[in-house]
Design a protein around this motif. Structure first.
Motif, short mmCIF file in Angstrom:
data_model
loop_
_atom_site.label_atom_id
_atom_site.label_comp_id
_atom_site.label_asym_id
_atom_site.label_seq_id
_atom_site.Cartn_x
_atom_site.Cartn_y
_atom_site.Cartn_z
N GLY A 1 44.71 -26.27 79.86
CA GLY A 1 43.31 -26.26 79.91
C GLY A 1 42.66 -24.85 80.03
O GLY A 1 43.68 -23.89 80.43
N SER A 2 41.48 -24.40 80.14
CA SER A 2 40.96 -23.35 79.90
C SER A 2 39.60 -23.24 81.01
O SER A 2 38.71 -23.93 81.07
CB SER A 2 40.67 -22.91 78.76
OG SER A 2 40.03 -21.55 78.65
N LEU A 3 39.76 -22.43 82.12
CA LEU A 3 38.55 -22.03 82.70
C LEU A 3 38.18 -20.83 82.90
O LEU A 3 38.98 -19.74 82.69
CB LEU A 3 39.06 -22.20 84.43
CG LEU A 3 39.51 -23.83 84.79
CD1 LEU A 3 40.02 -23.96 86.13
CD2 LEU A 3 38.33 -24.69 84.52
N PRO A 4 36.95 -20.64 83.08
CA PRO A 4 36.24 -19.14 82.72
C PRO A 4 36.30 -18.36 83.94
O PRO A 4 36.63 -19.12 85.13
CB PRO A 4 34.86 -19.39 82.74
CG PRO A 4 34.37 -20.74 82.97
CD PRO A 4 35.64 -21.61 82.95
N VAL B 1 34.79 -12.58 82.38
CA VAL B 1 35.64 -11.44 81.93
C VAL B 1 36.92 -12.22 81.34
O VAL B 1 37.70 -11.63 80.83
CB VAL B 1 36.10 -10.86 83.15
CG1 VAL B 1 34.86 -9.81 83.69
CG2 VAL B 1 36.75 -11.52 84.17
N GLY B 2 37.16 -13.48 81.13
CA GLY B 2 38.17 -13.93 80.66
C GLY B 2 38.47 -15.45 80.73
O GLY B 2 37.49 -16.20 81.60
N LYS B 3 39.30 -16.06 80.46
CA LYS B 3 39.61 -17.60 80.68
C LYS B 3 41.19 -17.55 81.04
O LYS B 3 42.09 -16.71 80.70
CB LYS B 3 39.34 -18.34 79.37
CG LYS B 3 38.11 -18.25 78.80
CD LYS B 3 37.67 -19.33 77.73
CE LYS B 3 36.11 -19.59 77.66
NZ LYS B 3 36.05 -20.85 77.37
N THR B 4 41.17 -18.57 81.98
CA THR B 4 42.71 -18.67 82.37
C THR B 4 42.95 -20.35 82.67
O THR B 4 41.86 -21.06 82.53
CB THR B 4 42.99 -18.13 83.74
OG1 THR B 4 44.45 -17.96 83.95
CG2 THR B 4 42.07 -18.57 84.80
N SER B 5 44.19 -20.83 82.75
CA SER B 5 44.62 -22.14 82.99
C SER B 5 44.40 -22.45 84.14
O SER B 5 44.56 -21.54 85.16
CB SER B 5 45.90 -22.32 82.39
OG SER B 5 46.85 -21.73 83.28
N ALA C 1 49.59 -37.81 82.89
CA ALA C 1 49.86 -36.96 81.93
C ALA C 1 48.86 -36.17 81.44
O ALA C 1 49.23 -34.94 81.33
CB ALA C 1 50.75 -37.90 80.93
N GLY C 2 47.93 -36.79 81.26
CA GLY C 2 46.51 -36.01 80.97
C GLY C 2 46.17 -35.06 81.64
O GLY C 2 45.89 -34.04 81.39
N TRP C 3 46.19 -35.34 83.19
CA TRP C 3 45.95 -34.25 84.14
C TRP C 3 46.98 -33.30 83.99
O TRP C 3 46.33 -31.97 84.45
CB TRP C 3 45.76 -34.89 85.50
CG TRP C 3 45.16 -33.92 86.57
CD1 TRP C 3 44.06 -33.73 86.78
CD2 TRP C 3 46.20 -33.28 87.45
NE1 TRP C 3 44.29 -32.77 87.81
CE2 TRP C 3 45.45 -32.56 88.26
CE3 TRP C 3 47.64 -33.42 87.49
CZ2 TRP C 3 45.88 -31.74 89.27
CZ3 TRP C 3 48.05 -32.50 88.77
CH2 TRP C 3 47.30 -31.69 89.34
N MET C 4 47.96 -33.48 83.94
CA MET C 4 49.05 -32.46 84.03
C MET C 4 48.84 -31.67 82.68
O MET C 4 48.95 -30.29 82.70
CB MET C 4 50.53 -32.83 84.08
CG MET C 4 50.93 -33.68 85.36
SD MET C 4 50.90 -32.43 86.69
CE MET C 4 52.32 -31.74 86.32
N ALA C 5 48.46 -31.98 81.60
CA ALA C 5 48.46 -31.34 80.23
C ALA C 5 47.26 -30.45 80.70
O ALA C 5 47.10 -29.20 79.99
CB ALA C 5 48.23 -32.51 79.23
N TRP C 6 46.13 -31.02 80.86
CA TRP C 6 44.94 -30.08 81.28
C TRP C 6 45.26 -28.91 82.29
O TRP C 6 44.79 -27.81 82.38
CB TRP C 6 43.65 -30.86 81.97
CG TRP C 6 42.58 -30.09 82.33
CD1 TRP C 6 41.60 -29.45 81.75
CD2 TRP C 6 42.32 -29.97 83.78
NE1 TRP C 6 40.87 -28.79 82.55
CE2 TRP C 6 41.07 -28.81 83.72
CE3 TRP C 6 43.05 -29.83 84.77
CZ2 TRP C 6 40.75 -28.30 85.07
CZ3 TRP C 6 42.50 -29.48 86.15
CH2 TRP C 6 41.26 -28.60 86.01
N PHE C 7 46.13 -29.16 83.22
CA PHE C 7 46.27 -28.20 84.21
C PHE C 7 47.13 -27.12 83.94
O PHE C 7 46.80 -26.00 84.29
CB PHE C 7 47.24 -29.05 85.57
CG PHE C 7 47.55 -27.98 86.69
CD1 PHE C 7 46.52 -27.70 87.53
CD2 PHE C 7 48.75 -27.75 87.06
CE1 PHE C 7 46.65 -26.95 88.45
CE2 PHE C 7 48.87 -26.87 88.20
CZ PHE C 7 48.02 -26.46 88.91
#
Length: 145
Positions: A41-44, A130-134, A32-38
């Motif tokens: 979550g935010s990646l540059p 240039v931004g962040k994305t999940s 559940a934690g991994w799915m929430a991050w997926f």
């Protein structure tokens, strides 16, 4: 002729499965934690260029792919890493996008907070966030391409 195994039947009936349930609950929480991050979550997201040339006033003109250039905006900050002989960064400079050039080449004027002359004589990589994305959106975009 039927043989009963009374000790085995009693042992099976008395088994409570608590270690198995605890492990399943722990694995469920991790999943559940991994799915929430997926999904949340935010990646540059970075654009990179290893092609650049010195310009006037200590700036550098960097050449980007057309799709990458469309994501650049004045004021965005990034980093230049200059690599030595063994492919490890020897110099790191902070950079800022000054202006996206409109001269027919996909390029941008980059200001170097450091020694631009030293950068011009070495091979480096300009990397600008240039931004962040999940992670889910990044995965989806890669699959579509």
């Amino acid at each position: 002729m039927s043989i009963t195994f009374s000790r085995s039947l009693r042992a099976i009936q008395n088994d409570r499965h608590t270690p198995s349930v605890a492990i399943l609950v722990l694995l469920g929480l991790v999943l559940a934690g991994w799915m929430a991050w997926f999904f949340v979550g935010s990646l540059p997201v970075y654009v990179n260029s290893s092609q650049y040339e010195p310009a006037k006033d200590g700036n550098v003109v960097a050449f980007f792919a057309a799709g990458d250039l469309a994501m650049l905006r004045p004021g965005q900050q990034g980093k230049v890493s200059v690599y030595g002989n063994n492919n490890t960064p020897t110099l790191d400079y902070t950079v800022e996008v000054m202006k996206v050039l409109d001269d027919g080449n996909p390029s941008a004027l980059i200001y170097i907070f450091g020694d631009a002359e030293r950068l011009a004589n070495n091979q480096g990589v300009i990397k600008i966030m240039v931004g962040k994305t999940s992670p889910a959106r990044m995965f989806w975009n890669v699959r579509r391409e």
